[in-house]
Each structure stands twice: as structure tokens, then as C-alpha cells.
Design a protein around this motif. Structure first.
Motif, short mmCIF file in Angstrom:
data_model
loop_
_atom_site.label_atom_id
_atom_site.label_comp_id
_atom_site.label_asym_id
_atom_site.label_seq_id
_atom_site.Cartn_x
_atom_site.Cartn_y
_atom_site.Cartn_z
N ASN A 28 0.85 -1.18 0.00
CA ASN A 28 0.00 0.00 0.00
C ASN A 28 0.90 1.23 0.00
O ASN A 28 1.13 1.84 1.04
CB ASN A 28 -0.91 -0.05 1.23
CG ASN A 28 -1.93 1.05 1.23
OD1 ASN A 28 -2.13 1.75 0.25
ND2 ASN A 28 -2.59 1.22 2.36
N TRP A 29 1.41 1.59 -1.16
CA TRP A 29 2.37 2.69 -1.29
C TRP A 29 1.65 4.03 -1.25
O TRP A 29 0.77 4.29 -2.05
CB TRP A 29 3.18 2.55 -2.57
CG TRP A 29 4.08 1.36 -2.57
CD1 TRP A 29 3.88 0.18 -3.21
CD2 TRP A 29 5.32 1.22 -1.86
NE1 TRP A 29 4.92 -0.68 -2.96
CE2 TRP A 29 5.83 -0.07 -2.13
CE3 TRP A 29 6.05 2.07 -1.03
CZ2 TRP A 29 7.02 -0.53 -1.61
CZ3 TRP A 29 7.25 1.60 -0.51
CH2 TRP A 29 7.72 0.32 -0.80
N ILE A 30 2.08 4.89 -0.31
CA ILE A 30 1.50 6.22 -0.13
C ILE A 30 2.56 7.25 -0.54
O ILE A 30 3.68 7.23 -0.03
CB ILE A 30 1.09 6.46 1.34
CG1 ILE A 30 0.21 5.33 1.88
CG2 ILE A 30 0.44 7.83 1.52
CD1 ILE A 30 -1.13 5.21 1.25
N PHE A 31 2.20 8.14 -1.44
CA PHE A 31 3.12 9.16 -1.93
C PHE A 31 3.35 10.22 -0.86
O PHE A 31 2.41 10.78 -0.31
CB PHE A 31 2.56 9.79 -3.21
CG PHE A 31 3.43 10.86 -3.80
CD1 PHE A 31 4.67 10.55 -4.33
CD2 PHE A 31 3.00 12.18 -3.83
CE1 PHE A 31 5.48 11.53 -4.90
CE2 PHE A 31 3.79 13.17 -4.39
CZ PHE A 31 5.03 12.85 -4.92
N MET A 32 4.61 10.53 -0.58
CA MET A 32 4.99 11.50 0.44
C MET A 32 5.47 12.82 -0.16
O MET A 32 5.49 13.83 0.51
CB MET A 32 6.10 10.95 1.34
CG MET A 32 5.70 9.74 2.15
SD MET A 32 4.51 10.17 3.43
CE MET A 32 3.19 9.06 3.05
N GLY A 33 5.89 12.79 -1.41
CA GLY A 33 6.38 14.00 -2.06
C GLY A 33 7.71 13.74 -2.73
O GLY A 33 8.12 12.60 -2.94
N GLU A 34 8.39 14.83 -3.05
CA GLU A 34 9.67 14.75 -3.76
C GLU A 34 10.81 15.01 -2.78
O GLU A 34 10.81 16.00 -2.05
CB GLU A 34 9.68 15.78 -4.88
CG GLU A 34 10.83 15.62 -5.83
CD GLU A 34 10.73 16.60 -6.99
OE1 GLU A 34 11.54 17.55 -7.03
OE2 GLU A 34 9.84 16.40 -7.85
#
Length: 104
Positions: A28-34
Motif C-alpha cells: 500500500n504505497w503512499i506518496f509523500m512527495g519529492e
């Protein structure tokens, strides 16, 4: 008769898996930013678990998958592969440690 039942069940399970009906080994990959490096940072929300050392979790930065332990009191994390303790150096890694620590 047992062999036919087993074959039928295996066929149904294989078909369900193929069509994505049954989630297997889900992440369950959650995007955190760059990150400061320009690479995308994701946390596997399903990987977060407490142990005696801290909160274990898995994250990715760019193409690399990293196994880490979060130390929420100091907002740092340890990566055994690099034998290094890190602190946030970007909005994404700050989001990452905040997110992981909020799962306590």
C-alpha cells in the motif's frame, strides 16, 4: 473426486488472481512527495509495525526500496543497509517520518 475438486479450486483461485480479484502480497504505497534529490518518496503503509527498537517500515526513494526503523521522539530513522541514522532533509521525508509516527 478429490483431484477434480482440487483442480477446480486451483483454477478458480488462479483466475481470480489473474484478474486482480484477490489481492496477493499487497503493498500500500503512499506518496509523500519529492525528496531533496528530486526523486519521489513513498511509504508502504502496510509495512509499518512496532517492535522493541521502534517502528519498522519500508519506503522507496526513486527506484530503491529501503527497510528502516523510525525513532519518533527524535524524528529520525535508521537504515541498516547504510548503517546510518537520517533526519528529514525535504518536505517529503518530513511527511514520511510524520506519517510513520502517526501510525503508532
Amino acid at each position: 473426486m478429490k483431484t477434480k475438486s482440487w483442480s477446480l479450486m486451483a483454477g478458480i483461485a488462479l483466475t481470480a488472481f489473474y484478474w486482480g480479484i484477490v489481492p496477493a502480497w499487497a503493498e500500500n504505497w503512499i506518496f509523500m512527495g519529492e525528496a531533496a534529490t528530486g526523486e519521489d518518496v513513498y511509504v508502504d503503509a502496510d509495512s509499518i509495525s512496532r517492535n522493541r527498537e521502534g517502528l519498522r517500515f519500508i519506503y522507496s526513494i526513486g527506484e530503491e526500496t529501503i527497510y528502516a526503523i523510525a525513532y519518533c521522539d527524535s524524528r529520525t530513522w535508521y537504515v541498516s543497509g547504510y548503517d546510518e541514522v537520517y533526519s528529514p532533509s525535504s518536505h517529503a521525508t518530513s511527511n514520511m517520518i510524520d506519517y510513520v509516527c502517526s501510525q503508532e
